[in-house]
Design a protein around this motif. Sequence first.
Motif, PDB file in Angstrom:
ATOM      1  N   GLU A 164       0.825  -1.209   0.000  1.00 30.10           N
ATOM      2  CA  GLU A 164       0.000   0.000   0.000  1.00 30.10           C
ATOM      3  C   GLU A 164       0.868   1.272   0.000  1.00 30.10           C
ATOM      4  OE1 GLU A 164      -2.384  -3.333   1.735  1.00 30.10           O
ATOM      5  OE2 GLU A 164      -0.344  -2.586   1.955  1.00 30.10           O
ATOM      6  N   PHE A 165       1.930   1.253   0.786  1.00 32.42           N
ATOM      7  CA  PHE A 165       2.834   2.400   0.857  1.00 32.42           C
ATOM      8  C   PHE A 165       3.465   2.684  -0.500  1.00 32.42           C
ATOM      9  CE2 PHE A 165       7.269   3.811   1.266  1.00 32.42           C
ATOM     10  CZ  PHE A 165       7.079   5.052   1.858  1.00 32.42           C
ATOM     11  N   GLY A 166       4.018   1.634  -1.117  1.00 35.09           N
ATOM     12  CA  GLY A 166       4.649   1.797  -2.412  1.00 35.09           C
ATOM     13  C   GLY A 166       3.673   2.285  -3.468  1.00 35.09           C
ATOM     14  N   PHE A 167       2.456   1.758  -3.434  1.00 36.47           N
ATOM     15  CA  PHE A 167       1.441   2.146  -4.406  1.00 36.47           C
ATOM     16  C   PHE A 167       1.095   3.630  -4.268  1.00 36.47           C
ATOM     17  CE2 PHE A 167      -2.772   2.671  -6.156  1.00 36.47           C
ATOM     18  CZ  PHE A 167      -2.777   1.841  -7.274  1.00 36.47           C
ATOM     19  N   VAL A 168       0.835   4.059  -3.044  1.00 41.07           N
ATOM     20  CA  VAL A 168       0.446   5.457  -2.811  1.00 41.07           C
ATOM     21  C   VAL A 168       1.570   6.409  -3.182  1.00 41.07           C
ATOM     22  CG1 VAL A 168      -0.149   7.133  -1.020  1.00 41.07           C
ATOM     23  CG2 VAL A 168      -1.275   4.902  -1.053  1.00 41.07           C
ATOM     24  N   ILE A 169       2.799   6.082  -2.806  1.00 42.79           N
ATOM     25  CA  ILE A 169       3.938   6.951  -3.088  1.00 42.79           C
ATOM     26  C   ILE A 169       4.188   7.090  -4.590  1.00 42.79           C
ATOM     27  CG2 ILE A 169       6.453   7.159  -2.887  1.00 42.79           C
ATOM     28  CD1 ILE A 169       5.015   7.980  -0.377  1.00 42.79           C
ATOM     29  N   LEU A 170       4.134   5.952  -5.316  1.00 47.05           N
ATOM     30  CA  LEU A 170       4.490   5.975  -6.731  1.00 47.05           C
ATOM     31  C   LEU A 170       3.358   6.443  -7.641  1.00 47.05           C
ATOM     32  CD1 LEU A 170       6.577   2.679  -6.827  1.00 47.05           C
ATOM     33  CD2 LEU A 170       7.427   4.969  -7.269  1.00 47.05           C
ATOM     34  N   PHE A 171       2.127   6.083  -7.282  1.00 45.01           N
ATOM     35  CA  PHE A 171       0.997   6.459  -8.133  1.00 45.01           C
ATOM     36  C   PHE A 171       0.348   7.781  -7.704  1.00 45.01           C
ATOM     37  CE2 PHE A 171       0.853   1.935  -9.467  1.00 45.01           C
ATOM     38  CZ  PHE A 171       0.699   2.121 -10.838  1.00 45.01           C
ATOM     39  N   GLY A 172       0.692   8.264  -6.518  1.00 43.47           N
ATOM     40  CA  GLY A 172       0.012   9.429  -5.957  1.00 43.47           C
ATOM     41  C   GLY A 172       0.011  10.653  -6.838  1.00 43.47           C
ATOM     42  N   THR A 173       1.160  10.974  -7.463  1.00 37.80           N
ATOM     43  CA  THR A 173       1.249  12.191  -8.266  1.00 37.80           C
ATOM     44  C   THR A 173       0.421  12.102  -9.542  1.00 37.80           C
ATOM     45  OG1 THR A 173       3.268  11.326  -9.279  1.00 37.80           O
ATOM     46  CG2 THR A 173       3.524  12.807  -7.395  1.00 37.80           C
ATOM     47  N   LEU A 174       0.249  10.894 -10.075  1.00 35.00           N
ATOM     48  CA  LEU A 174      -0.517  10.732 -11.311  1.00 35.00           C
ATOM     49  C   LEU A 174      -2.024  10.642 -11.058  1.00 35.00           C
ATOM     50  CD1 LEU A 174       1.665   8.209 -13.363  1.00 35.00           C
ATOM     51  CD2 LEU A 174       1.195  10.582 -13.921  1.00 35.00           C
ATOM     52  N   ILE A 175      -2.402   9.977  -9.961  1.00 37.95           N
ATOM     53  CA  ILE A 175      -3.822   9.746  -9.697  1.00 37.95           C
ATOM     54  C   ILE A 175      -4.449  10.882  -8.906  1.00 37.95           C
ATOM     55  CG2 ILE A 175      -5.458   8.189  -8.541  1.00 37.95           C
ATOM     56  CD1 ILE A 175      -3.576   5.882  -9.260  1.00 37.95           C
ATOM     57  N   GLY A 176      -3.687  11.465  -7.980  1.00 35.40           N
ATOM     58  CA  GLY A 176      -4.192  12.603  -7.232  1.00 35.40           C
ATOM     59  C   GLY A 176      -5.089  12.229  -6.069  1.00 35.40           C
ATOM     60  N   ALA A 177      -6.182  12.989  -5.888  1.00 38.05           N
ATOM     61  CA  ALA A 177      -7.033  12.868  -4.706  1.00 38.05           C
ATOM     62  C   ALA A 177      -7.717  11.518  -4.585  1.00 38.05           C
ATOM     63  CB  ALA A 177      -8.087  13.982  -4.710  1.00 38.05           C
ATOM     64  N   GLN A 178      -7.866  10.806  -5.691  1.00 35.72           N
ATOM     65  CA  GLN A 178      -8.561   9.521  -5.670  1.00 35.72           C
ATOM     66  C   GLN A 178      -7.629   8.335  -5.450  1.00 35.72           C
ATOM     67  OE1 GLN A 178     -10.664  10.427  -9.495  1.00 35.72           O
ATOM     68  NE2 GLN A 178     -12.451   9.674  -8.381  1.00 35.72           N
ATOM     69  N   ILE A 179      -6.403   8.605  -5.027  1.00 42.99           N
ATOM     70  CA  ILE A 179      -5.408   7.546  -4.859  1.00 42.99           C
ATOM     71  C   ILE A 179      -5.855   6.477  -3.871  1.00 42.99           C
ATOM     72  CG2 ILE A 179      -4.173   8.910  -3.126  1.00 42.99           C
ATOM     73  CD1 ILE A 179      -2.656   6.374  -5.595  1.00 42.99           C
ATOM     74  N   THR A 180      -6.532   6.872  -2.785  1.00 40.34           N
ATOM     75  CA  THR A 180      -6.961   5.892  -1.777  1.00 40.34           C
ATOM     76  C   THR A 180      -7.988   4.928  -2.356  1.00 40.34           C
ATOM     77  OG1 THR A 180      -6.586   7.491  -0.003  1.00 40.34           O
ATOM     78  CG2 THR A 180      -7.940   5.589   0.518  1.00 40.34           C
ATOM     79  N   VAL A 181      -8.929   5.466  -3.118  1.00 37.67           N
ATOM     80  CA  VAL A 181      -9.958   4.626  -3.738  1.00 37.67           C
ATOM     81  C   VAL A 181      -9.327   3.626  -4.706  1.00 37.67           C
ATOM     82  CG1 VAL A 181     -11.986   4.619  -5.245  1.00 37.67           C
ATOM     83  CG2 VAL A 181     -11.723   6.402  -3.510  1.00 37.67           C
ATOM     84  N   VAL A 182      -8.433   4.126  -5.558  1.00 38.88           N
ATOM     85  CA  VAL A 182      -7.780   3.252  -6.538  1.00 38.88           C
ATOM     86  C   VAL A 182      -6.912   2.211  -5.845  1.00 38.88           C
ATOM     87  CG1 VAL A 182      -6.196   3.182  -8.506  1.00 38.88           C
ATOM     88  CG2 VAL A 182      -7.805   5.072  -8.278  1.00 38.88           C
ATOM     89  N   MET A 183      -6.212   2.635  -4.781  1.00 40.60           N
ATOM     90  CA  MET A 183      -5.353   1.700  -4.058  1.00 40.60           C
ATOM     91  C   MET A 183      -6.155   0.558  -3.450  1.00 40.60           C
ATOM     92  SD  MET A 183      -4.281   0.825  -0.746  1.00 40.60           S
ATOM     93  CE  MET A 183      -4.492   2.265   0.302  1.00 40.60           C
ATOM     94  N   LEU A 184      -7.302   0.880  -2.838  1.00 37.71           N
ATOM     95  CA  LEU A 184      -8.143  -0.154  -2.230  1.00 37.71           C
ATOM     96  C   LEU A 184      -8.696  -1.105  -3.290  1.00 37.71           C
ATOM     97  CD1 LEU A 184     -10.066   1.973   0.429  1.00 37.71           C
ATOM     98  CD2 LEU A 184      -8.253   0.300   0.858  1.00 37.71           C
ATOM     99  N   LEU A 185      -9.127  -0.553  -4.419  1.00 37.46           N
ATOM    100  CA  LEU A 185      -9.609  -1.393  -5.519  1.00 37.46           C
ATOM    101  C   LEU A 185      -8.493  -2.287  -6.056  1.00 37.46           C
ATOM    102  CD1 LEU A 185     -11.791   1.183  -7.495  1.00 37.46           C
ATOM    103  CD2 LEU A 185     -12.632  -0.823  -6.249  1.00 37.46           C
TER     104      LEU A 185
END
Length: 210
Positions: A164-185
Motif C-alpha cells: 500500500e505504501f509503495g502504491f500510494v507513493i508511486l501512483f500518488g502524483t498521477l492519480i491525485g485525490a482519488q489515490i486511496t480509492v484506486v489503491m483499495l480497488l
Amino acid sequence: MYQIVLVLMGALAIILSQVMGIVLIGPQIKWMIMLGFTLNIGVVLGLLVLAFVPKLTALLLKPYYYVMERYKSQKDYQTLRLTMESKVALFHEEVWEVIKDSRLFFQSLLLNMLKLLVLYSVTYFLCLTIGITSMTMLQGIIISAFVMLITSMVPIPGASGGAEFGFVILFGTLIGAQITVVMLLWRFVTYYVGMILGSLVYYFGYVSES
C-alpha cells in the motif's frame, strides 16, 4: 521462472524510466526501488545456486541444520533434514527437466511475462473505470513493476503495509485525490480476489470431492 521474469521486467522498467523519462522517480523512493531490485537479483542467484551447485547448497544449509539440531529432538531433526534434502534434490531435478525442454522453458517465460503484464495493467484499467485519464498504460505498467520491487522487501504475507505504501507513493502524483480509492480497488483485485477464488476452488475442487 517467475522470479527471473520479475527481475527482467523490473530491469526494463528502470531502464525505460531513466532513458525515456516515461516515469519520473524522486530520490526518496529511488533507493527503495533499487534495493528491492537488488534483493530480487539475490533471490534469483540463490535459486540458481540451489539448482546448479548442489554441493554449495549443502554447505550453505549446514548452519541451518546446526541450529535445528540444537533446538529439536533427534527424531524431529532427522525428519527435518531428510525433508529438506529431498526437496532440494527434487528442485534440482525439476530445474534440469525444464532446461532440457527448450519449448517448455520459453513457454514458461512467456506465460510468466503475460501474467505479470496483466497484473501490472490492473491499475491503468481501474483508473479508466472511475474516469481517471491522467496516466498512460505504459506508465501504469512501469510504476506497477516498481511497486512489485518494493513489496518484495516486506517479509510478511501479502506484503501488507509495504504494498500500500509503495502504491500510494508511486501512483500518488498521477492519480491525485482519488489515490486511496484506486489503491483499495487495486489491492482487492490483485490480492483478495485471488484468495477468494483460490478458497472456492480448493473447497469445491478438493474438499467436497474428498
